[in-house]
Write a protein that holds these residues in place. Structure first.
Motif, PDB file in Angstrom:
ATOM      1  N   LEU A  60     -67.325  -2.598  32.376  1.00  9.57           N
ATOM      2  CA  LEU A  60     -66.700  -2.658  31.055  1.00  9.57           C
ATOM      3  C   LEU A  60     -65.830  -1.429  30.812  1.00  9.57           C
ATOM      4  O   LEU A  60     -64.698  -1.545  30.324  1.00  9.57           O
ATOM      5  CB  LEU A  60     -67.777  -2.764  29.977  1.00  9.57           C
ATOM      6  CG  LEU A  60     -67.283  -2.783  28.529  1.00  9.57           C
ATOM      7  CD1 LEU A  60     -66.427  -4.010  28.270  1.00  9.57           C
ATOM      8  CD2 LEU A  60     -68.462  -2.741  27.562  1.00  9.57           C
ATOM      9  N   PHE A  61     -66.335  -0.253  31.173  1.00 12.77           N
ATOM     10  CA  PHE A  61     -65.544   0.966  31.002  1.00 12.77           C
ATOM     11  C   PHE A  61     -64.342   0.971  31.949  1.00 12.77           C
ATOM     12  O   PHE A  61     -63.279   1.501  31.600  1.00 12.77           O
ATOM     13  CB  PHE A  61     -66.418   2.198  31.231  1.00 12.77           C
ATOM     14  CG  PHE A  61     -67.320   2.515  30.082  1.00 12.77           C
ATOM     15  CD1 PHE A  61     -66.807   3.002  28.888  1.00 12.77           C
ATOM     16  CD2 PHE A  61     -68.690   2.319  30.173  1.00 12.77           C
ATOM     17  CE1 PHE A  61     -67.626   3.300  27.817  1.00 12.77           C
ATOM     18  CE2 PHE A  61     -69.527   2.607  29.104  1.00 12.77           C
ATOM     19  CZ  PHE A  61     -68.993   3.094  27.926  1.00 12.77           C
ATOM     20  N   ALA A  62     -64.499   0.393  33.132  1.00  9.45           N
ATOM     21  CA  ALA A  62     -63.358   0.279  34.049  1.00  9.45           C
ATOM     22  C   ALA A  62     -62.281  -0.625  33.455  1.00  9.45           C
ATOM     23  O   ALA A  62     -61.081  -0.342  33.558  1.00  9.45           O
ATOM     24  CB  ALA A  62     -63.825  -0.275  35.398  1.00  9.45           C
ATOM     25  N   ALA A  63     -62.718  -1.709  32.792  1.00 14.94           N
ATOM     26  CA  ALA A  63     -61.759  -2.595  32.119  1.00 14.94           C
ATOM     27  C   ALA A  63     -61.033  -1.852  31.007  1.00 14.94           C
ATOM     28  O   ALA A  63     -59.818  -1.999  30.828  1.00 14.94           O
ATOM     29  CB  ALA A  63     -62.491  -3.810  31.552  1.00 14.94           C
ATOM     30  N   ALA A  64     -61.782  -1.046  30.245  1.00 15.09           N
ATOM     31  CA  ALA A  64     -61.158  -0.248  29.178  1.00 15.09           C
ATOM     32  C   ALA A  64     -60.121   0.705  29.765  1.00 15.09           C
ATOM     33  O   ALA A  64     -59.061   0.934  29.163  1.00 15.09           O
ATOM     34  CB  ALA A  64     -62.229   0.525  28.415  1.00 15.09           C
ATOM     35  N   LEU A  65     -60.417   1.279  30.930  1.00 18.19           N
ATOM     36  CA  LEU A  65     -59.463   2.187  31.572  1.00 18.19           C
ATOM     37  C   LEU A  65     -58.189   1.449  31.965  1.00 18.19           C
ATOM     38  O   LEU A  65     -57.072   1.950  31.735  1.00 18.19           O
ATOM     39  CB  LEU A  65     -60.109   2.824  32.806  1.00 18.19           C
ATOM     40  CG  LEU A  65     -59.216   3.771  33.614  1.00 18.19           C
ATOM     41  CD1 LEU A  65     -58.798   4.967  32.767  1.00 18.19           C
ATOM     42  CD2 LEU A  65     -59.921   4.226  34.883  1.00 18.19           C
ATOM     43  N   ILE A  66     -58.327   0.257  32.546  1.00 18.81           N
ATOM     44  CA  ILE A  66     -57.148  -0.531  32.945  1.00 18.81           C
ATOM     45  C   ILE A  66     -56.300  -0.878  31.728  1.00 18.81           C
ATOM     46  O   ILE A  66     -55.069  -0.750  31.740  1.00 18.81           O
ATOM     47  CB  ILE A  66     -57.591  -1.818  33.674  1.00 18.81           C
ATOM     48  CG1 ILE A  66     -58.327  -1.482  34.971  1.00 18.81           C
ATOM     49  CG2 ILE A  66     -56.384  -2.714  33.957  1.00 18.81           C
ATOM     50  CD1 ILE A  66     -57.498  -0.745  35.986  1.00 18.81           C
ATOM     51  N   ILE A  67     -56.960  -1.302  30.656  1.00 16.05           N
ATOM     52  CA  ILE A  67     -56.238  -1.698  29.444  1.00 16.05           C
ATOM     53  C   ILE A  67     -55.474  -0.519  28.855  1.00 16.05           C
ATOM     54  O   ILE A  67     -54.311  -0.636  28.464  1.00 16.05           O
ATOM     55  CB  ILE A  67     -57.222  -2.278  28.409  1.00 16.05           C
ATOM     56  CG1 ILE A  67     -57.786  -3.611  28.907  1.00 16.05           C
ATOM     57  CG2 ILE A  67     -56.539  -2.469  27.055  1.00 16.05           C
ATOM     58  CD1 ILE A  67     -58.961  -4.115  28.107  1.00 16.05           C
ATOM     59  N   THR A  68     -56.127   0.630  28.796  1.00 20.67           N
ATOM     60  CA  THR A  68     -55.466   1.806  28.213  1.00 20.67           C
ATOM     61  C   THR A  68     -54.412   2.401  29.143  1.00 20.67           C
ATOM     62  O   THR A  68     -53.496   3.082  28.671  1.00 20.67           O
ATOM     63  CB  THR A  68     -56.507   2.881  27.843  1.00 20.67           C
ATOM     64  OG1 THR A  68     -57.394   3.101  28.953  1.00 20.67           O
ATOM     65  CG2 THR A  68     -57.316   2.442  26.640  1.00 20.67           C
ATOM     66  N   LEU A  69     -54.532   2.170  30.438  1.00 16.28           N
ATOM     67  CA  LEU A  69     -53.460   2.580  31.347  1.00 16.28           C
ATOM     68  C   LEU A  69     -52.207   1.757  31.088  1.00 16.28           C
ATOM     69  O   LEU A  69     -51.084   2.269  31.127  1.00 16.28           O
ATOM     70  CB  LEU A  69     -53.903   2.438  32.803  1.00 16.28           C
ATOM     71  CG  LEU A  69     -54.777   3.558  33.371  1.00 16.28           C
ATOM     72  CD1 LEU A  69     -55.321   3.165  34.744  1.00 16.28           C
ATOM     73  CD2 LEU A  69     -53.992   4.861  33.473  1.00 16.28           C
ATOM     74  N   ILE A  70     -52.393   0.456  30.821  1.00 14.10           N
ATOM     75  CA  ILE A  70     -51.256  -0.422  30.528  1.00 14.10           C
ATOM     76  C   ILE A  70     -50.641  -0.066  29.184  1.00 14.10           C
ATOM     77  O   ILE A  70     -49.421   0.048  29.049  1.00 14.10           O
ATOM     78  CB  ILE A  70     -51.708  -1.902  30.544  1.00 14.10           C
ATOM     79  CG1 ILE A  70     -52.192  -2.284  31.954  1.00 14.10           C
ATOM     80  CG2 ILE A  70     -50.570  -2.817  30.100  1.00 14.10           C
ATOM     81  CD1 ILE A  70     -52.852  -3.641  32.011  1.00 14.10           C
TER      82      ILE A  70
END
Length: 677
Positions: free
Chosen positions: A334-344
């Motif tokens: 879940l935190f990895a998904a948050a990282l991907i989203i905020t990178l975009i």
């Protein structure tokens, strides 16, 4: 803490990255500082991690990790700077034209609201300048030929997006900036032309969403039922009226109207449950893979909106973690998904959809299994309890975030959510089956009647909140205390050492009450008034403690719409009761300690009063077409206030006349609401 970082190493990256984004939103740190900082700290990390022995790494992990943490903090600053929208350079001239692609369109009664991806424009020198900037626009007239993916050429006269200037309003300009938009353009119906079409996965998804919306609109469902299921199944909420939104908000169930992590979790849960027999033949991998594909398809048919994409990415990472047999990695995923989203898009963290999706999925993963008090042997009871517990956990966790943004807390919300949320999976399941049947050309009457009945039940339940809700104001500092209380509660549930968390929780609750009491006293207005910015009318609210009077002219202004639009202002200043009072044209009255004259018609051009009337404020509205000199033959004002519903060119003429006569004035359109309290 070390054990937590061992299970979720992504936290060492995500937390400093998000801190960097927040820091940039407060202080814009330039690239010439953040880029060298990231390089230096990363080199230090390589040196420390390479030379340190395993024992040193274990005993001094915080020192070893600090350069890596600082590196990602700098990366957060860098990404935020790169993703911040820039002003157009060079500036367009007054006769410029631009070419852009329509990303999203909403048809209104007399206009179209569109979001554009720029391609190019002509600058002040007539040179064609490429641009990838985004902008919003209003197109005069409701042209149903316009659709997503159309390339249009239009008269280019961009204006910066700005707030209306009403007290305690949503910071719309900042919200749009976080989404990449800083300019707005009004397009006259004769000043644009469709010159092509560019298909993309987003335009194709939007096309499918529109086709499914048309199927529901032409179905045998009742109108209100159609609008409800278009909202919760397809993510298009423009069909809902303000009264329906208000009813759901008062009942504390407005969150079911916005597609978020809760809805994606429910979709995944339904599909997982339906495909459970596959485990006995092909194993769990096929079930999880099918679930993953299904939620991606669901995101596609809802038009690939940003909020649904974010929630889908979060859920997809959790499912992938299960596919890889990483039982303890769901939170890490879940935190990895948050990282991907905020990178975009680093500014996603400021979006309410992201916050609600992340918190709801986080709580479902972190807490639901810890309080599973029903034995899995009783499958029906275990299933019912699982739906009930996970839904309520997600609601309680997001309740304060919703109250912060929507300024409503319902005393009956726990009851309404206990009824609504457990049946929401069934509602969505039946709705999806009905939508599939419509797509196949069958309008199954039993499904239609069932959905109509379900909507009536939900509406009846939502009306329970009409008398059991309060408007409340939650400040940012108070929200932080509430979120800390939720985190401490989670730690209390998952850890064996309970006493320290109980003491922390009690301290946070007491501190929150003290902060709320102090804020209520500080925000209380004994008396005063506000003339609001409103393009269609001139609402004036006179405040006297907890009571207020909404004063309107001969204009069509719904008091419920006013309350809904200015809910945060009313909640912050503890205004509980509002009376509605109409004023006739060309009258003067007393507001607080001031005398105000309101000019709405042109009869002053034929009258000269003797003696002139002294007033503190002279308010001119759109109905007056005379000059400032005509007004001064009748009144001696301390200041002239120009209502925001005056047409732009007319207002500019009045402003010029005030400047020539050296008369103090306040333009609500330019400077925001006129406040005196």
């Amino acid at each position: 803490m070390r054990n937590t970082l061992a299970k979720m190493p992504i936290l060492k990256v995500v937390i400093p990255f998000i801190i960097g984004i927040i820091a940039y939103s407060i202080i814009s740190i330039p690239l010439y500082i953040s880029i060298p900082g990231a390089i230096i700290f990363f080199c230090l990390h390589l040196i420390f991690s390479h030379k340190a022995s395993p024992i040193i790494k274990l005993s001094q992990s915080y020192i070893i990790n600090s350069p890596l943490i600082a590196t990602f903090l700098c990366i957060g600053l860098i990404i935020s700077d790169l993703k911040t929208p820039r002003e157009l350079s060079p500036q367009p001239s007054s006769s410029s034209y631009a070419t852009a692609i329509i990303e999203n369109i909403q048809h209104n009664d007399v206009s179209c609201s569109i979001r554009l991806q720029m391609v190019q424009y002509t600058d002040s020198l007539g040179v064609i300048t490429p641009s990838n900037a985004k902008m919003t626009a209003w197109v005069e007239g409701n042209n149903y030929n316009l659709t997503e993916g159309d390339i249009i050429c239009f008269k280019f006269s961009p204006r910066p997006i700005k707030n209306n200037g009403n007290p305690e309003e949503l910071d719309y300009a900042n919200y749009m900036r976080h989404n990449g938009y800083i300019y707005h353009n009004f397009i006259h119906k004769n000043n644009y032309e469709i010159i092509g079409h560019k298909s993309s996965i987003f335009s194709y998804a939007k096309s499918i969403q529109n086709q499914l919306i048309d199927l529901l609109l032409s179905s045998s469902l009742t109108p209100n039922t159609k609008y409800f299921f278009i909202t919760i199944l397809l993510g298009e909420d423009s069909f809902l009226d303000s009264d329906t939104r208000s009813v759901f908000s008062k009942a504390g169930i407005s969150h079911i109207l916005a597609l978020s992590g809760l809805h994606i979790c429910i979709i995944a849960f339904i599909i997982n449950l339906i495909l459970m027999p596959l485990d006995y033949i092909f194993g769990k991998n096929l079930r999880h893979t099918t679930t993953l594909i299904s939620i991606i398809i669901f995101a596609f048919i809802t038009g690939l909106s940003i909020s649904v994409i974010r929630a889908t990415i979060m859920m997809a990472f959790v499912i992938i973690a299960h596919l890889l047999y990483r039982k303890n990695s769901s939170l890490n995923a879940l935190f990895a998904a948050a990282l991907i989203i905020t990178l975009i898009n680093p500014f996603s963290i400021f979006d309410i959809g992201f916050q609600l999706s992340f918190v709801s999925v986080f709580l479902i993963i972190a807490v639901s299994n810890r309080i599973n008090i029903v034995s899995p042997k009783n499958k029906l009871l275990h299933y019912t309890y699982s739906i009930f517990s996970t839904s309520i956990i997600a609601y309680i966790g997001t309740m304060f975030i919703s109250a912060y943004y929507f300024n409503t807390i319902s005393f009956i919300s726990i009851l309404t959510n206990c009824i609504i949320i457990p049946i929401l999976p069934i509602v969505i399941c039946i709705g999806l089956f009905y939508l599939i049947s419509l797509a196949l050309g069958f309008d199954i009457s039993i499904l239609s009647q069932t959905l109509n009945t379900i909507y009536r039940i939900i509406t009846d339940i939502s009306h329970l909140g009409d008398s059991f809700y309060i408007n409340t104001y939650i400040s940012p500092i108070l929200l932080i205390f509430f979120l800390l209380a939720i985190i401490v509660t989670i730690l209390f549930i998952v850890h064996k050492q309970k006493s320290i968390y109980i003491h922390c929780l009690i301290l946070l609750v007491i501190s929150s009450f003290i902060i709320k009491i102090v804020e209520n006293h500080k925000n209380q207005i004994s008396s005063g008034y506000v003339i609001f910015h409103n393009f269609k009318s001139t609402p004036i609210i006179e405040i006297n403690g907890n009571n207020a009077t909404l004063i309107t002219l001969n204009e069509n202004l719904n008091i419920n719409d006013f309350k809904q639009k200015h809910k945060q202002f009313l909640a912050k200043h503890n205004i509980d009761n509002i009376n509605h009072h109409f004023l006739s044209s060309d009258t003067h009255t007393t507001l607080g300690n001031n005398t105000i004259a309101i000019i709405t018609e042109n009869n002053l051009t034929k009258v000269s009063r003797t003696p002139k009337i002294n007033v503190d404020i002279l308010l001119i509205t759109k109905g007056y077409y005379g000059s400032i000199e005509d007004v001064l033959r009748n009144y001696i004002p301390k200041i002239i206030v120009l209502s925001s519903n005056i047409y732009y060119k007319r207002e500019q003429l009045l402003v010029n006349q005030c400047n020539e006569l050296n008369i103090p004035y306040h333009s609500i359109s330019a400077s925001g609401a006129f406040c005196a309290y």
